[in-house]
Design a protein around this motif. Sequence first.
Motif, PDB file in Angstrom:
ATOM      1  N   VAL A   4       0.870  -1.174   0.000  1.00 50.01           N
ATOM      2  CA  VAL A   4       0.000   0.000   0.000  1.00 50.01           C
ATOM      3  C   VAL A   4       0.904   1.219   0.000  1.00 50.01           C
ATOM      4  N   GLY A   5       0.946   1.951  -1.117  1.00 51.59           N
ATOM      5  CA  GLY A   5       1.853   3.073  -1.272  1.00 51.59           C
ATOM      6  C   GLY A   5       1.212   4.394  -0.920  1.00 51.59           C
ATOM      7  N   SER A   6       1.896   5.176  -0.081  1.00 50.03           N
ATOM      8  CA  SER A   6       1.376   6.462   0.380  1.00 50.03           C
ATOM      9  C   SER A   6       2.526   7.447   0.512  1.00 50.03           C
ATOM     10  N   ALA A   7       2.198   8.740   0.344  1.00 48.21           N
ATOM     11  CA  ALA A   7       3.196   9.785   0.594  1.00 48.21           C
ATOM     12  C   ALA A   7       2.541  10.992   1.252  1.00 48.21           C
ATOM     13  N   PHE A   8       1.414  10.760   1.959  1.00 48.69           N
ATOM     14  CA  PHE A   8       0.694  11.888   2.558  1.00 48.69           C
ATOM     15  C   PHE A   8       0.468  11.721   4.052  1.00 48.69           C
ATOM     16  N   VAL A   9       1.239  10.828   4.681  1.00 40.97           N
ATOM     17  CA  VAL A   9       1.077  10.625   6.118  1.00 40.97           C
ATOM     18  C   VAL A   9       2.270  11.186   6.888  1.00 40.97           C
ATOM     19  N   ALA A  10       3.468  10.700   6.585  1.00 39.79           N
ATOM     20  CA  ALA A  10       4.643  11.111   7.360  1.00 39.79           C
ATOM     21  C   ALA A  10       4.902  12.609   7.264  1.00 39.79           C
ATOM     22  N   GLN A  11       4.561  13.220   6.121  1.00 37.01           N
ATOM     23  CA  GLN A  11       4.840  14.653   5.970  1.00 37.01           C
ATOM     24  C   GLN A  11       3.861  15.532   6.736  1.00 37.01           C
ATOM     25  N   TYR A  12       2.786  14.938   7.273  1.00 37.51           N
ATOM     26  CA  TYR A  12       1.820  15.691   8.073  1.00 37.51           C
ATOM     27  C   TYR A  12       1.686  15.018   9.444  1.00 37.51           C
ATOM     28  N   PRO A  13       2.656  15.207  10.322  1.00 36.39           N
ATOM     29  CA  PRO A  13       2.687  14.451  11.577  1.00 36.39           C
ATOM     30  C   PRO A  13       1.544  14.766  12.525  1.00 36.39           C
TER      31      PRO A  13
ATOM     32  N   LEU B 108      -3.802   2.891   6.457  1.00 34.60           N
ATOM     33  CA  LEU B 108      -3.906   1.880   7.510  1.00 34.60           C
ATOM     34  C   LEU B 108      -5.139   0.998   7.332  1.00 34.60           C
ATOM     35  N   GLN B 109      -6.253   1.575   6.895  1.00 30.63           N
ATOM     36  CA  GLN B 109      -7.469   0.766   6.676  1.00 30.63           C
ATOM     37  C   GLN B 109      -7.185  -0.331   5.647  1.00 30.63           C
ATOM     38  N   TYR B 110      -6.468   0.037   4.577  1.00 28.23           N
ATOM     39  CA  TYR B 110      -6.177  -0.947   3.528  1.00 28.23           C
ATOM     40  C   TYR B 110      -5.192  -1.991   4.031  1.00 28.23           C
ATOM     41  N   LEU B 111      -4.171  -1.553   4.761  1.00 30.45           N
ATOM     42  CA  LEU B 111      -3.204  -2.497   5.315  1.00 30.45           C
ATOM     43  C   LEU B 111      -3.891  -3.521   6.215  1.00 30.45           C
ATOM     44  N   LEU B 112      -4.660  -3.041   7.182  1.00 27.23           N
ATOM     45  CA  LEU B 112      -5.316  -3.938   8.132  1.00 27.23           C
ATOM     46  C   LEU B 112      -6.372  -4.806   7.451  1.00 27.23           C
ATOM     47  N   GLY B 113      -7.121  -4.196   6.546  1.00 30.35           N
ATOM     48  CA  GLY B 113      -8.157  -4.957   5.855  1.00 30.35           C
ATOM     49  C   GLY B 113      -7.588  -6.061   4.995  1.00 30.35           C
ATOM     50  N   LEU B 114      -6.513  -5.778   4.280  1.00 36.52           N
ATOM     51  CA  LEU B 114      -5.885  -6.799   3.448  1.00 36.52           C
ATOM     52  C   LEU B 114      -5.325  -7.930   4.288  1.00 36.52           C
ATOM     53  N   ARG B 115      -4.659  -7.586   5.373  1.00 35.69           N
ATOM     54  CA  ARG B 115      -4.086  -8.625   6.224  1.00 35.69           C
ATOM     55  C   ARG B 115      -5.177  -9.480   6.854  1.00 35.69           C
ATOM     56  N   ALA B 116      -6.314  -8.869   7.189  1.00 36.45           N
ATOM     57  CA  ALA B 116      -7.427  -9.639   7.748  1.00 36.45           C
ATOM     58  C   ALA B 116      -7.975 -10.642   6.733  1.00 36.45           C
ATOM     59  N   LEU B 117      -7.797 -10.351   5.448  1.00 34.82           N
ATOM     60  CA  LEU B 117      -8.227 -11.272   4.394  1.00 34.82           C
ATOM     61  C   LEU B 117      -7.186 -12.346   4.101  1.00 34.82           C
ATOM     62  N   GLY B 118      -6.058 -12.288   4.792  1.00 34.36           N
ATOM     63  CA  GLY B 118      -4.997 -13.259   4.563  1.00 34.36           C
ATOM     64  C   GLY B 118      -4.004 -12.855   3.504  1.00 34.36           C
ATOM     65  N   VAL B 119      -4.072 -11.597   3.049  1.00 33.67           N
ATOM     66  CA  VAL B 119      -3.131 -11.100   2.048  1.00 33.67           C
ATOM     67  C   VAL B 119      -1.851 -10.650   2.745  1.00 33.67           C
TER      68      VAL B 119
ATOM     69  N   ARG C 101       7.010   6.621  12.940  1.00 31.85           N
ATOM     70  CA  ARG C 101       7.353   5.318  13.506  1.00 31.85           C
ATOM     71  C   ARG C 101       6.720   5.118  14.876  1.00 31.85           C
ATOM     72  N   GLY C 102       6.642   6.199  15.652  1.00 27.03           N
ATOM     73  CA  GLY C 102       6.000   6.083  16.960  1.00 27.03           C
ATOM     74  C   GLY C 102       4.542   5.688  16.850  1.00 27.03           C
ATOM     75  N   ALA C 103       3.825   6.274  15.899  1.00 27.54           N
ATOM     76  CA  ALA C 103       2.416   5.922  15.710  1.00 27.54           C
ATOM     77  C   ALA C 103       2.277   4.474  15.258  1.00 27.54           C
ATOM     78  N   LEU C 104       3.142   4.025  14.361  1.00 30.30           N
ATOM     79  CA  LEU C 104       3.094   2.629  13.921  1.00 30.30           C
ATOM     80  C   LEU C 104       3.274   1.679  15.096  1.00 30.30           C
ATOM     81  N   GLU C 105       4.230   2.000  15.963  1.00 27.79           N
ATOM     82  CA  GLU C 105       4.511   1.123  17.099  1.00 27.79           C
ATOM     83  C   GLU C 105       3.345   1.122  18.088  1.00 27.79           C
ATOM     84  N   ARG C 106       2.768   2.289  18.352  1.00 24.58           N
ATOM     85  CA  ARG C 106       1.636   2.343  19.289  1.00 24.58           C
ATOM     86  C   ARG C 106       0.457   1.517  18.786  1.00 24.58           C
TER      87      ARG C 106
END
Length: 384
Positions: free
Chosen positions: A7-16, A26-37, A62-67
Motif C-alpha cells: 500500500v503506497g502512500s506519501a501523505f502521512v509522514a509529511q503531516y505528523p 492503515l485501513q487498507y493495510l489492516l483490511g488486506l491482512r485480515a483477508l490473509g493477504v 514510527r512512533g504511531a506505527l509502534e503504538r
Amino acid sequence: MGLPVFVGSAFVAQYPTGGGNFWVPLQYLLGLRALGVEAHWLELLWARGDRRRALEFVRAFRGALERLGVAEWATLVCFPEGARDDPPGRAEHHGLAPAELGARARDALLLNLANSVTAPLRSGFARTALLDVDPGPFQLWAREHGLGVGEHDVHLTIGQNLGAADSPVPLGAVAWQKVWPAVHLPAWPNQGGAGGACYTTVTQWWTQQYAFLEGEAYDCNKRPGFLALLDLPGRVPVTLELAANLHREESEDRALLARHGWRLADPAEVAGTPEAFRRYVQGSRGELSAAKPAYVKARPGWVSDRTICYLASGRPCVVEATGAERHLPPSPGLRFFRSLDEAADALRAVEADYAAAARAARRLAEEVFSAEVVLPALLARAGA
C-alpha cells in the motif's frame, strides 16, 4: 491468496499532526491482512534537505506505527536531500532493508494511493494499480500534470459517479474501475448508545488548490462550502463543531463562525494522532460536513474516508451531495443535502429517531464500506 500487496502512500509522514490521514492507508493495510493477504505499507517522505524536520517526521510516524502495533508491516523510505520530482537520490529505509524491499516488490502488487509512488520508484513492482481518492479534481489535474494516469496496469477510483451524465469530468481513454473507500471495522467498533454532545467534522479550511476545465474553476477549498451553511446552528436543535485548520490570525472567519453558533476545535489537539482522531470521531454525536465546491460541481460520487469512520462507529452522517447518493441505498444513517434547508431537515430527521439512525449508520458501513466487502472486489479488479 494472490499477489502480496504494498500500500503506497506519501501523505502521512509529511503531516505528523494529521491523525485522519494516517487511517487512509492503515485501513487498507489492516483490511488486506485480515483477508490473509501479505500486505505491507510503503510510506515515502521527501525532506528537501531539512534534516531536522525529517527526523521529527520519521520519529512521529514510527512512533504511531509502534503504538498501533503495525510497525513490522510498514516501511518508511525517506529521501533526505530530494524533492518529489527529483531523481530518487540517496534514501534512508526505516523498516525493510533496500534489498529485501526490492525482492518483495518483484512479486507484488503496488496499490498506489493518489499516485504517491513516483514512476522511478514503482518500476520494480510486478503489477501496479493507481487508486484515486480525490475523484474529479484528480482527473482534471491529470490532464495537465499526468499524475501517473495511463501509466499503471489498472486505474481504480472511489468516484462512483464519474462518467455519469451529470458529471462533466472527462475521463479520456482510461478505463477507471470503481470501488468504495474501505474501513476496517475491527478498528472502528460500534459505539452504540446516545452519541456525544455535538456533530463534528475534521477538515481543512484552505487548501489553496483549484482545478480547471474549459475555463471554469473547480474550487478545492472547504471554506465556501461551510460559509454556505453559516446559519445552520441556529436552525437545528444540536451543537455543531468544526475541527478546522483555521489559524489564530484568521480572526474574521473565526469570529464570523462563532457569531453564528459554530464551535471551533483545534484539529492538531483533538485529532492530531491516529488515536486522537478515532476518539474524536467516536465521541461525536455524528458528522455534519460540507464538501469541497469542486466535488459538488464535478459530481464524481466522492465519499470521504472520514465519513466511513463515523458510519462504522455507529455515528450518523449528514454530508453534502457529490453524486454518491445515486449509487448508495437510502439510509437514515447517511443523509445528503444540497442546500442549507436540506441540511437542517436532514439533521432534524436524524434527531427524530437517533437510535435508528445510529444503527443504520453501522449497518451501511458493514454492508457497503467494510474492507471485508470492498477489498476482494478491489483485488479482483487489480488483477491480484
